[in-house]
Scaffold this active site. Structure first.
Site, mmCIF file in Angstrom:
data_model
loop_
_atom_site.group_PDB
_atom_site.id
_atom_site.type_symbol
_atom_site.label_atom_id
_atom_site.label_comp_id
_atom_site.label_asym_id
_atom_site.label_seq_id
_atom_site.Cartn_x
_atom_site.Cartn_y
_atom_site.Cartn_z
ATOM 1 N N HIS A 143 0.696 9.551 4.051
ATOM 2 C CA HIS A 143 0.942 10.614 5.276
ATOM 3 C C HIS A 143 1.599 11.710 4.736
ATOM 4 C CE1 HIS A 143 2.442 12.283 8.582
ATOM 5 N NE2 HIS A 143 3.671 11.937 8.683
ATOM 6 N N ASN A 163 3.347 18.734 8.241
ATOM 7 C CA ASN A 163 3.106 17.238 8.982
ATOM 8 C C ASN A 163 2.163 17.531 10.201
ATOM 9 O OD1 ASN A 163 3.468 14.703 10.141
ATOM 10 N ND2 ASN A 163 5.313 14.708 9.956
ATOM 11 N N CYS A 216 2.545 9.160 13.585
ATOM 12 C CA CYS A 216 2.012 9.618 12.388
ATOM 13 C C CYS A 216 1.340 8.632 11.759
ATOM 14 C CB CYS A 216 2.951 10.240 11.349
ATOM 15 S SG CYS A 216 4.094 11.426 12.235
#
Ligand code: UT7
Length: 330
Positions: free
Chosen positions: A257, A287, A116
Site C-alpha cells: 500500500h 495515498n 486502504c
C-alpha cells in the site's frame, strides 16, 4: 462444487489528469515541498475534476483491465468495488459502474469498505466466489475520490492523499498452484479512533454545524498510524509467508500500500528484502487508499516487472485498522 485456482487475467488503472504538486499546496497551507517529500516521499498527487465521480474513474480503469484480459464487460458476472468514497451513500457504486460499463444485468454487484486494505479484501472475496465455481469472471476495482473527504485546511492530512482507480479481472484456472495462492486478512477495531470521519454517518448525521466544522472530513493521528502500519504490515507479510512455508527471499516483488515511502522502507528493512523488490509510486500519486495497490500492480505489470513464475506479495493496512496480505504466483 470444486475449488479452482483463481488467476488475474488483466489489470488496468486510471489517474485523473490534474496534477497537484507539493509546491502548489505550499501556497494554500503552511507546508513545504521539502517537508512533504522527506516525511512521506510524495511529490505530487492527482485530483479528479469536479464532475468526475468515483464511478467515472472506476470505469476507465475497468475498461483497461478488460482490454488487457481480452474480455468484454458482458463477460463479467461478479463486480466487487472497494471504496470509501462511493458516488452516493446509496445505491452501491458497483451498480452505477455496472450500468456505465455495460456489465450484464444478472451480475452480482456490491461495494466493500476496508479503507486502504479494500483491494486486498475485495480480491480475496472475489477469488473465493470464483473458486467456489458459482461465478466465472470477476471485475475487482479499488477506487477513491479522496479529494472529497480531505480537509484542505488541515496540513497534517491534505498533503498525503490523492484520487485514482485500479482494476483487475479474475477468472478460474484448472492449473494448481498458480494465481492467488493465499491471503491473510485481519482487523483491530480497538484502533478505530486513529483514522476516521466523525460525521455524516448514522451515529452522527451531518448538520450545518458539523459541515461548517469540516467534521465530514478525514481526521488522523498520523504518528500512531505510522507505528501500527509498520507493525501490522510486517506481521501480515510474515504470517502469510509462514503459512505457505516460504522465505521472504523467494518473493520476486512486493506491491505495498502506497501511504508513505518511510513505511515501505521500514517494511523492507524488517523483511530484509532490498527496496528494488518493492514497487513504489507514492511519489506520483500520494495515498489513493483502496486504489493504491491495484494502480501499483497495473503499473508494475505494464512496466514488464512481473514475469511468469514470479511470486508477488501484496500487503496493505488502512483505517479500522484493517490489514491484509496476498500471495500471487504468475
Ligand atoms: O493509509 C493510511 C493512511 N495514513 C498513513 O499512512 C499516515 C501514517 N503517518 C505518516 O505517514 C506520518 O506520521 C506523517 C507523514 C503523517 C507525519 O510525519 P511525522 O514524521 O510523523 O510528523 P509529525 O506528525 O510528528 O509532525 C512533525 C511536525 C509537527 O510539528 P511540531 O509539533 O514538531 O512543531 C507537525 O505539526 O511537523 C508538523 N507538520 C507539518 N509541517 C509542515 C505536520 N504536517 C505538516 C505539513 N507541513 N504538511
Amino acid at each position: 462444487m470444486p475449488i479452482r485456482s483463481t488467476v488475474i487475467l488483466g489489470t488496468g488503472s486510471y489517474a485523473p489528469e490534474r496534477v497537484l504538486t507539493n509546491g502548489e499546496l505550499s501556497h494554500t497551507v503552511d507546508t513545504s515541498d521539502e517537508w512533504i517529500r522527506t516525511r512521506s516521499g510524495i511529490r505530487e498527487r492527482r485530483i479528479a475534476a469536479p464532475d468526475e465521480a468515483t464511478s467515472d474513474m472506476a470505469v476507465q480503469a475497468a475498461r483497461r483491465a478488460l482490454e488487457d484480459a481480452r474480455l468484454a464487460a458482458a463477460d463479467i458476472d461478479l463486480l466487487v468495488v472497494a471504496t470509501m468514497t462511493p458516488d452516493l451513500p446509496m445505491p452501491a457504486v458497483a451498480c452505477i459502474i455496472q450500468q456505465k460499463l455495460g456489465v450484464r444485468t444478472a451480475a452480482a454487484c456490491f461495494d466493500l469498505n476496508a479503507a486502504c486494505s479494500g483491494f486486498v479484501y475485495a480480491l480475496d472475496t472475489a477469488c473465493a466466489m470464483i473458486a467456489s465455481g458459482r461465478y466465472q469472471k470477476a471485475l475487482v476495482i479499488g477506487v477513491e475520490k479522496l479529494s472529497t473527504i480531505v480537509d484542505w485546511q488541515d496540513r497534517t492530512t491534505c498533503v498525503l492523499f490523492g484520487d485514482g482507480a485500479g482494476a483487475a479481472v479474475i477468472g478460474a484456472s484448472s492449473e494448481p498452484g498458480i494465481g492467488l495462492i493465499g491471503t491473510r486478512l485481519g482487523a483491530s477495531g480497538d484502533s478505530v479512533d486513529l483514522l476516521y470521519i466523525s460525521h455524516g454517518g448514522s451515529s452522527a448525521p451531518s448538520t450545518a454545524e458539523s459541515i461548517a466544522a469540516r467534521a465530514h472530513c478525514m481526521r488522523m493521528k498520523g504518528k500512531e498510524v505510522f507505528k501500527q502500519a509498520v507493525r501490522v504490515m510486517d506481521d501480515a507479510a510474515r504470517e502469510i509467508l509462514e503459512q505457505h512455508q516460504l522465505h521472504a527471499d523467494q518473493i520476486s516483488h512486493v506491491i505495498p500500500h502506497q501511504a508513505n515511502l518511510r513505511i515501505i522502507e521500514a517494511i523492507s528493512q524488517y523483511l530484509e528484502l532490498p527496496m528494488d523488490r518493492f514497487f513504489v509510486n507514492v511519489d506520483r500519486y500520494g495515498n489513493t487508499s483502496a486504489a493504491s495497490i491495484p494502480i501499483a500492480l497495473d503499473e508494475a505489470r505494464r512496466a514488464g516487472r512481473i514475469k511468469p513464475g514470479d511470486l508477488t506479495l501484496l500487503v496493505a493496512f488502512g483505517a479500522g485498522l484493517t490489514y491484509g496480505s496476498a500471495l500471487i504466483r504468475w
